[in-house]
Design an enzyme around this catalytic site. Structure first.
Site, PDB file in Angstrom:
ATOM      1  N   TYR A  15      -8.575 -10.527 -10.935  1.00  0.00           N
ATOM      2  CA  TYR A  15      -9.448 -10.507  -9.764  1.00  0.00           C
ATOM      3  C   TYR A  15      -8.682 -10.337  -8.447  1.00  0.00           C
ATOM      4  O   TYR A  15      -9.290 -10.236  -7.390  1.00  0.00           O
ATOM      5  CB  TYR A  15     -10.261 -11.811  -9.677  1.00  0.00           C
ATOM      6  CG  TYR A  15     -11.200 -12.022 -10.830  1.00  0.00           C
ATOM      7  CD1 TYR A  15     -12.343 -11.244 -10.974  1.00  0.00           C
ATOM      8  CD2 TYR A  15     -10.943 -12.998 -11.787  1.00  0.00           C
ATOM      9  CE1 TYR A  15     -13.211 -11.436 -12.040  1.00  0.00           C
ATOM     10  CE2 TYR A  15     -11.807 -13.197 -12.853  1.00  0.00           C
ATOM     11  CZ  TYR A  15     -12.936 -12.410 -12.972  1.00  0.00           C
ATOM     12  OH  TYR A  15     -13.792 -12.601 -14.024  1.00  0.00           O
ATOM     13  N   ASP A  91     -16.717 -12.298   1.174  1.00  0.00           N
ATOM     14  CA  ASP A  91     -17.086 -10.888   1.205  1.00  0.00           C
ATOM     15  C   ASP A  91     -18.587 -10.764   1.460  1.00  0.00           C
ATOM     16  O   ASP A  91     -19.335 -11.712   1.249  1.00  0.00           O
ATOM     17  CB  ASP A  91     -16.726 -10.228  -0.135  1.00  0.00           C
ATOM     18  CG  ASP A  91     -17.458 -10.865  -1.297  1.00  0.00           C
ATOM     19  OD1 ASP A  91     -18.337 -10.206  -1.880  1.00  0.00           O
ATOM     20  OD2 ASP A  91     -17.173 -12.033  -1.641  1.00  0.00           O
ATOM     21  N   ASN A 112     -23.402 -15.780  -4.039  1.00  0.00           N
ATOM     22  CA  ASN A 112     -23.455 -16.933  -4.935  1.00  0.00           C
ATOM     23  C   ASN A 112     -22.483 -18.048  -4.565  1.00  0.00           C
ATOM     24  O   ASN A 112     -22.769 -19.222  -4.797  1.00  0.00           O
ATOM     25  CB  ASN A 112     -23.235 -16.493  -6.386  1.00  0.00           C
ATOM     26  CG  ASN A 112     -24.420 -15.720  -6.929  1.00  0.00           C
ATOM     27  OD1 ASN A 112     -25.555 -15.963  -6.538  1.00  0.00           O
ATOM     28  ND2 ASN A 112     -24.157 -14.785  -7.815  1.00  0.00           N
TER      29      ASN A 112
END
Length: 189
Positions: A15, A91, A112
């Site tokens: 990631y 982001d 989220n």
């Protein structure tokens, strides 16, 4: 005065340079520029930066994005900080790549990580800097885009973008969110 600055992202090498890890990238850039190292602590990696008489705790949660609230709540309690001393960096696919938006509070906007923080803090009254990642994906491919690798062109732009966000953090802890919003929100990175 102590502050907690949380950069949202997902742990793991897979990631590291994805759009969802913009928060981690900013904190890593600041740590590197300040010649400090993150220490593995409960619920995340933590580093301390001093700036103009303020101690700023940088937190990269190890809880994965959708459970970021666990780390934020733990560190807010551990440091005994008021909500106005919290700043979250994340982001935002609703903003064009490189666009920065700071707010003193607000909804999760479909993010989220922010949603989980709002739930566990039982509040939306904390500052956040949203970093635009754009929305150049076809219908049904939002997740692939968000956890997708930055393009080479985007990677080249990350240095100046991170620098602007770091200046925003410094403004937040010294001149406050209102004046910082005026400076940060009117400029593209």
């Amino acid at each position: 005065m102590n502050y907690l600055v949380v950069g949202l992202g997902n742990i793991g090498a897979e990631y590291a340079s994805t759009r969802h890890n913009m928060g981690f990238m900013v904190l890593d850039a600041w740590a590197q520029a300040s010649n400090i190292l993150f220490q593995t602590e409960r619920y995340g990696s933590v580093a301390e930066v001093s700036f103009k008489g303020r101690k700023i705790y940088l937190l990269k949660p190890s809880t994965y994005m959708n459970l970021s609230g666990n780390a934020v709540r733990y560190w807010m309690n551990k440091l005994d900080l008021p909500m106005e001393n919290l700043l979250v960096i994340c982001d935002d696919l609703n903003l064009p790549f490189g666009t920065l938006r700071m707010r003193k509070n607000g909804s999760d906007g479909g993010h989220n990580g922010l949603k989980n923080i709002n739930e566990l803090l039982e509040s939306q009254n904390y500052a956040r800097i949203r970093m635009g990642i754009g929305n150049d994906f076809s219908r049904g491919h939002q997740v692939d885009f968000v956890i997708g690798e930055l393009t080479d062109e985007e990677k080249e732009q990350m240095g100046p973008i991170c620098d602007k966000v770091i200046e925003g953090i410094k403004g937040f802890v010294t001149i406050g969110p209102d004046r910082t919003m005026n400076n940060l929100n009117t400029k593209k990175a």
